[in-house]
Design an enzyme around this catalytic site. Sequence first.
Site, PDB file in Angstrom:
ATOM      1  CG  ASP A 167       2.814  -0.728   2.204  1.00 14.56           C
ATOM      2  OD1 ASP A 167       2.233  -1.160   3.251  1.00 14.56           O
ATOM      3  OD2 ASP A 167       3.665   0.120   2.055  1.00 14.56           O
ATOM      4  CD  GLU A 175      -1.055   0.467   5.031  1.00 15.33           C
ATOM      5  OE1 GLU A 175      -0.899   0.184   6.222  1.00 15.33           O
ATOM      6  OE2 GLU A 175      -0.306   0.285   4.212  1.00 15.33           O
TER       7      GLU A 175
END
Length: 551
Positions: free
Chosen positions: A201, A243
């Site tokens: 993330d 990400e």
Amino acid sequence: MRSTPHWKEAVVYQVYPRSFMDSNGDGTGDLNGIISKLDYLQQLGITLLWLSPVYRSPMDDNGYDISDYEEIADIFGSMSDMERLIAEAKARDIGILMDLVVNHTSDEHPWFIDALSSKNSAYRDFYIWRAPAADGGPPDDSRSNFGGSAWTLDEASGEYYLHQFSTRQPDLNWENPRVREAIHAMMNRWLDKGIGGFRMDVIDLIGKEVDPQIMANGRHPHLYLQQMNRATFGPRGSVTVGETWSATPEDALLYSAEERQERQELTMVFQFEHIKLFWDEQYGKWCNQPFDLLRFKAVIDKWQTALADHGWNSLFWSNHDLPRAVSKFGDDGEYRVVSAKMLATALHCLKGTPYIYQGEEIGMTNVNFADIDDYRDIESLNLYQERIAEGMSHEAMMRGIHANGPDNARTPMQWTAVHMPGLPPVSPGLRLILTSGQWNVAAALDDPDSVFYHYQKLVALRKQLPLLVHGDFRQIVVEHPQVFAWLRTLGEQTLVVINNFTRDAVMLAIPDNLQSQQGRCLINNYAPREQLEPIMELQPYESFALLIERL
């Protein structure tokens, strides 16, 4: 000859656990629910399963605020359930990708609780602290991605802590080697359980330079990831996808170029240029701009070309933060089925590893709640209040939320036409989309012409046809404003992929060197096309891929 890395041949399916499958009738999806649907995922043909976070969390941000990386949230089950999921998936040749959220923790994580206890805490420098500005306010004007200041005052110590997301998600201080070591140890314990890797993330934020306010792609993210690679997943050959909202193609090559052995960072990254392309400069995704296929094609072409020989693309239209693909890029009304199939063909015929978000394979659509109180996403709720205070109208902000709000992707997975045990009616606090009886898994599995079987065929083709994995990419009819078409070439084989991105019938002039070429139609959403006529009339959202053995 070096063998092909397994992740290049993979197809990844993302599950948002809260809304996927509820096994105990409490209204929230859970790990046992996911286990119960592994046969369905095996039938689809996927080989990697990415789980959004299931760790212990107060759920301020739907699990992306983690209070214990090595325990499972009670709403999802237990660690024994997690270990059974890993084993049951592996028995079906499906690897598990855990969502690794290490830019920040929850404010309920023991590290942060200890850090709050004293300026002399051993964990104080696990987080980022600054003295107030001269007026007593925040140290600078950095903004949180969820609205408001990125700094919150700890009144007990008189210092501010940094949070790029919710006030309850304090950023970790990656400059502290003890932070990195603790994270590496945690990752290794998960890898020891047999997972296949990690989706990371907002990983481009870990190298932030706080005082110059460089919050992404700062000085050290690559150093940190090289260390992480060597200490954890690298020697194991695990899959890693980062990400990276701010990444350029040049950045992506630094993160993932596989021939740069001295770097050894990630397998691939998620880039979002094609997603952000039609966001407003001032209001971002909350003020959506009209879709322009020529601009869209140029971005896809740029990334396909830049990463062609040295990097690797992650291919996706949607995820848990984004609108539904068929609502964003297709037609979720009259042409829902054919446009969903077109988008599937387009994505899976590009070069890279394709990702399917839960429900995409049955053509699930955006929600359209009229009342802001029907939404649960913290970003939408916070930014609604902030934008209204700035003068944006309720109607304009709701249009933005309808178009791009994360809750579009978080409504319950539609397993059947009516509510039954196992279908979370409100998870996670969201209403089920009331659609026709055809928009669900049960109906899709009974219909041989459904969107599901179109996806299944594409996944199978990827396993059967090396060209789909390794073939070169070259765009054709570049200036056509309604058609996105390209060639994939490997050896003497050429795959011609043609996609009408509009609800109109379109006349397409085929390039001279392809005219009258015949081949085998591998996939189509209207009648099969077996020859490229000089002028072809494409039906609304028509899409096909024609394999020519020798051009």
